[in-house]
Design a protein around this motif. Sequence first.
Motif, PDB file in Angstrom:
ATOM      1  N   ARG A   1      31.281  31.229 -17.815  1.00  0.00           N
ATOM      2  CA  ARG A   1      31.733  31.888 -19.199  1.00  0.00           C
ATOM      3  C   ARG A   1      32.385  30.951 -20.034  1.00  0.00           C
TER       4      ARG A   1
ATOM      5  N   SER B   1      19.864  33.249 -16.083  1.00  0.00           N
ATOM      6  CA  SER B   1      20.759  34.363 -15.742  1.00  0.00           C
ATOM      7  C   SER B   1      22.033  33.965 -15.516  1.00  0.00           C
ATOM      8  N   GLY B   2      23.017  34.914 -15.472  1.00  0.00           N
ATOM      9  CA  GLY B   2      24.441  34.562 -14.883  1.00  0.00           C
ATOM     10  C   GLY B   2      25.227  34.185 -16.113  1.00  0.00           C
ATOM     11  N   PRO B   3      26.120  33.451 -16.004  1.00  0.00           N
ATOM     12  CA  PRO B   3      26.765  32.758 -14.670  1.00  0.00           C
ATOM     13  C   PRO B   3      27.178  33.402 -13.608  1.00  0.00           C
ATOM     14  N   GLY B   4      26.959  33.020 -12.590  1.00  0.00           N
ATOM     15  CA  GLY B   4      27.487  34.002 -11.553  1.00  0.00           C
ATOM     16  C   GLY B   4      28.419  33.046 -10.547  1.00  0.00           C
ATOM     17  N   PRO B   5      28.762  33.585  -9.297  1.00  0.00           N
ATOM     18  CA  PRO B   5      29.860  32.791  -8.701  1.00  0.00           C
ATOM     19  C   PRO B   5      29.116  31.799  -7.896  1.00  0.00           C
ATOM     20  N   GLN B   6      27.860  31.714  -7.652  1.00  0.00           N
ATOM     21  CA  GLN B   6      27.456  30.701  -6.879  1.00  0.00           C
ATOM     22  C   GLN B   6      27.054  29.366  -7.687  1.00  0.00           C
TER      23      GLN B   6
ATOM     24  N   THR C   1      32.012  31.719 -11.871  1.00  0.00           N
ATOM     25  CA  THR C   1      31.965  32.517 -12.998  1.00  0.00           C
ATOM     26  C   THR C   1      32.603  32.118 -14.093  1.00  0.00           C
TER      27      THR C   1
ATOM     28  N   ASN D   1      30.822  29.287  -3.525  1.00  0.00           N
ATOM     29  CA  ASN D   1      30.469  30.458  -4.281  1.00  0.00           C
ATOM     30  C   ASN D   1      31.889  31.345  -4.488  1.00  0.00           C
TER      31      ASN D   1
ATOM     32  N   TYR E   1      21.897  28.438 -18.692  1.00  0.00           N
ATOM     33  CA  TYR E   1      21.751  29.596 -17.608  1.00  0.00           C
ATOM     34  C   TYR E   1      20.394  30.356 -17.950  1.00  0.00           C
TER      35      TYR E   1
ATOM     36  N   ALA F   1      34.742  33.242  -7.691  1.00  0.00           N
ATOM     37  CA  ALA F   1      35.200  33.737  -8.789  1.00  0.00           C
ATOM     38  C   ALA F   1      35.359  32.810  -9.783  1.00  0.00           C
TER      39      ALA F   1
ATOM     40  N   ASP G   1      24.564  25.478 -13.325  1.00  0.00           N
ATOM     41  CA  ASP G   1      26.148  24.968 -13.570  1.00  0.00           C
ATOM     42  C   ASP G   1      26.271  23.792 -13.871  1.00  0.00           C
TER      43      ASP G   1
END
Length: 289
Positions: free
Chosen positions: A232, A244-249, A228, A223, A242, A225, A254
């Motif tokens: 991106r 939703s996101g992308p996010g840190p997890q 993320t 998890n 994705y 940055a 991914d």
Amino acid sequence: MATPMTADQFVKALKNEGVTVAEHSGWRTHNRNHKGAWGPVNGVVIHHTAGTNSLSFVYTGNAALPGPLCHSHLSKSGTVTMIGNGRANHAGSFAKNAFDAMVAESSTHPRPDSAEPIDANSRTYGLEIENLGNGKDSYPSAQYQAAVRWAAAICRFHGWTAHSVIGHGEGTRRKVDPSFSMDKFRADVAKQLGTSPTTKPKPKPTPVYAPFPGAAYFKRKPNSALITAMGRRLVAEGCGRYSSGPGPQWTESDRKSYAAWQRKRGFSGADADGWPGAQTWAALRVQKP
């Protein structure tokens, strides 16, 4: 296909483009023309030195690879030093598909084939940029802008577009340089070609790319940055998978997105399993959070 510039034409073109030029003693007759043809020329190849204080080395080379090892050397300060005039030991052999794309000024630069029948030393100009190439050593704005102007000067002289400019790693699988995005670099060269030669753009912050953290890092499902930032870049490359996101997890999304990136880079099967490797990570150019 074009006749190579003379030494005087080369220096004049660079100065007209706003490049600060220094001339190494003896560069005007320093070449490898006795080993093969120099020209006609078709393009420009960008390199990084993978070392420091390399000016003398790129001029002299060594017993296994005699100099000149480029036509110009670019220091951190943005000064371009003329190294060779004629055939130089900078590119070696190139894949035909990569070379043909450069000659055709294609907007798509494919992953080079494994076979390398083209003598690129006889057909391309080469710039060595002083940088370690490890993803940690930055390119100061003055240096990066000088590289853009160096490439643009050659393209402007010959009437080429920015797609006549490729990275060493785009011409052969043997190399990975330079350690910055060639797509962005070509866009910056194209922008320079669209201006008056002496128009100096406002300096931009030089991006710092995150080094490859190792394959095991991702399998720990971090998890961070960094994940993320990676996501991106995958979305920007059209590889985002994705909901939703992308996010840190790190998630399965991914992995699927990264697998799409690996396939885009020409990998398949077990080599496109979605777990990042050093080669595809370097090509993705994930900026350090």
